[in-house]
Motif scaffolding. Structure first.
Motif, short mmCIF file in Angstrom:
data_model
loop_
_atom_site.label_atom_id
_atom_site.label_comp_id
_atom_site.label_asym_id
_atom_site.label_seq_id
_atom_site.Cartn_x
_atom_site.Cartn_y
_atom_site.Cartn_z
N ALA A 107 -0.08 4.44 -2.77
CA ALA A 107 -0.72 5.76 -2.78
C ALA A 107 0.31 6.88 -2.77
O ALA A 107 0.21 7.85 -3.54
N ALA B 174 -3.81 9.75 -6.99
CA ALA B 174 -3.35 9.92 -5.61
C ALA B 174 -4.52 10.00 -4.63
O ALA B 174 -4.51 9.37 -3.56
N LYS C 284 0.81 -1.22 0.00
CA LYS C 284 0.00 0.00 0.00
C LYS C 284 0.84 1.27 0.00
O LYS C 284 0.31 2.36 0.11
N VAL D 8 -2.70 12.23 1.84
CA VAL D 8 -1.80 11.18 1.37
C VAL D 8 -0.83 10.76 2.47
O VAL D 8 -0.61 9.57 2.73
N LYS E 81 -6.46 6.52 -4.54
CA LYS E 81 -5.74 5.48 -3.81
C LYS E 81 -5.59 5.80 -2.33
O LYS E 81 -5.50 4.89 -1.50
N THR E 82 -5.56 7.08 -1.98
CA THR E 82 -5.52 7.43 -0.56
C THR E 82 -6.82 7.06 0.11
O THR E 82 -6.83 6.46 1.19
N ALA F 244 1.25 1.50 -8.54
CA ALA F 244 1.12 2.95 -8.79
C ALA F 244 1.20 3.24 -10.28
O ALA F 244 0.40 4.02 -10.82
N GLN G 115 -7.17 3.40 0.76
CA GLN G 115 -6.41 2.77 1.83
C GLN G 115 -7.30 2.27 2.96
O GLN G 115 -6.84 1.53 3.84
#
Length: 293
Positions: free
Chosen positions: A106, A247, A103, A129, A250-251, A165, A254
């Motif tokens: 991110a 960004a 992970k 982030v 994906k943050t 990523a 999480q």
């Protein structure tokens, strides 16, 4: 704001997919487990695209270009690599630590996006982030295992995060190149990426490791669950990333680590530590930051 429910749905599906992959990795090699992610996902992605055109039959077909093809090929290869590295992580460390290392995606996506893909983040976005990264560090148990994590585990973990990523960034670029409205652009990218991945992996295993193919046939239910949750998660990710920067998506995604901990406690009977509450709080704050950003 439609990207938010798509990202949350994708995170939940990915947490379950990782759990099923962990089980499958006990009896099938890394490449075979990677193929399980895609082997049934192609027909599912094709069905999803067909349903979209049934819903809006007047929608035009896309015009493909050389740069678009490059992004599709890059995304397909990098996602295969990322998944194979994550499976290796499952075999080296415990489930949560392996996911936590991967992970790093991110933070890497944010840095690469700003440097090479023309992405811009506000201060609030960067705060989200960073807080998300800290939350993953706590929730995954990386702070407890920092003195015992082998160099190979770090290489596999960071390599998996970097490959994921790049996959996300190239998927978004491919979606933006298609002159189609949402969600058609994301659905076309999904179908082409998954189709290429399935073709590559079936060919490779058929020539180099037919035993892994036979291993998947011996675990049809588990293989189907990996493919189903993978395809549903990809629909969520690809759709969210066609609407918002990688960004931020994906943050918010999480929160998958929270789902992972819940699955670990319920499905794998792992015990949760008290400091997990702090990590969960940080994930909530990070999510609020990226949604407001």
């Amino acid at each position: 704001m439609l990207w938010i429910p798509f990202a949350l749905f994708a995170a939940l599906m990915q947490a379950w997919r990782n759990a099923f992959q962990k089980q499958l990795s006990q009896s099938v090699g890394a490449t075979g487990v990677t193929l399980a992610r895609f082997i049934l996902a192609g027909p599912l992605a094709a069905t999803y695209l067909w349903l979209l055109y049934r819903w809006q039959p007047q929608q035009a077909l896309p015009d493909f270009s050389v740069p678009f093809a490059g992004y599709i090929v890059g995304a397909a290869f990098s996602q295969i690599l990322a998944t194979a590295l994550m499976v290796r992580l499952f075999q080296l460390r415990n489930y949560a630590v392996g996911v936590g290392l991967a992970k790093s995606e991110a933070i890497l996506a944010a840095a690469l996006g700003v440097c090479f893909f023309g992405t811009s983040l506000t201060a609030l976005g960067w705060l989200g982030v960073v807080l998300g990264g800290m939350a993953v560090w706590l929730l995954s148990g990386l702070h407890r295992a920092s003195g015992t994590v082998s160099p190979m585990t770090l290489v596999f973990g960071l390599g998996s995060g970097l490959a994921f990523a790049l996959t996300s960034l190239w998927v978004r670029e491919a979606s933006l190149l298609l002159a189609l409205p949402f969600p058609f652009s994301a659905a076309w990218v999904l179908l082409l990426v998954i189709g290429l991945q399935t073709l590559l992996l079936v060919t490779w295993l058929g020539l180099r490791d037919p035993a892994s193919l036979r291993g998947l046939l011996k675990r049809p239910t588990l293989t189907a669950l990996v493919s189903l949750t993978s395809c549903l998660g990809s629909i969520g990710w690809f759709s969210a990333m066609s609407l918002e920067s990688v960004a931020l998506v994906k943050t918010l995604g999480q929160i998958e680590v929270l789902f992972t901990l819940m699955i670990s406690a319920w499905y794998f009977r792992d015990r949760l530590a008290r400091h997990d509450h702090l990590g969960l709080g940080l994930i909530v704050v990070a999510a609020i930051c990226v949604m407001w950003a």
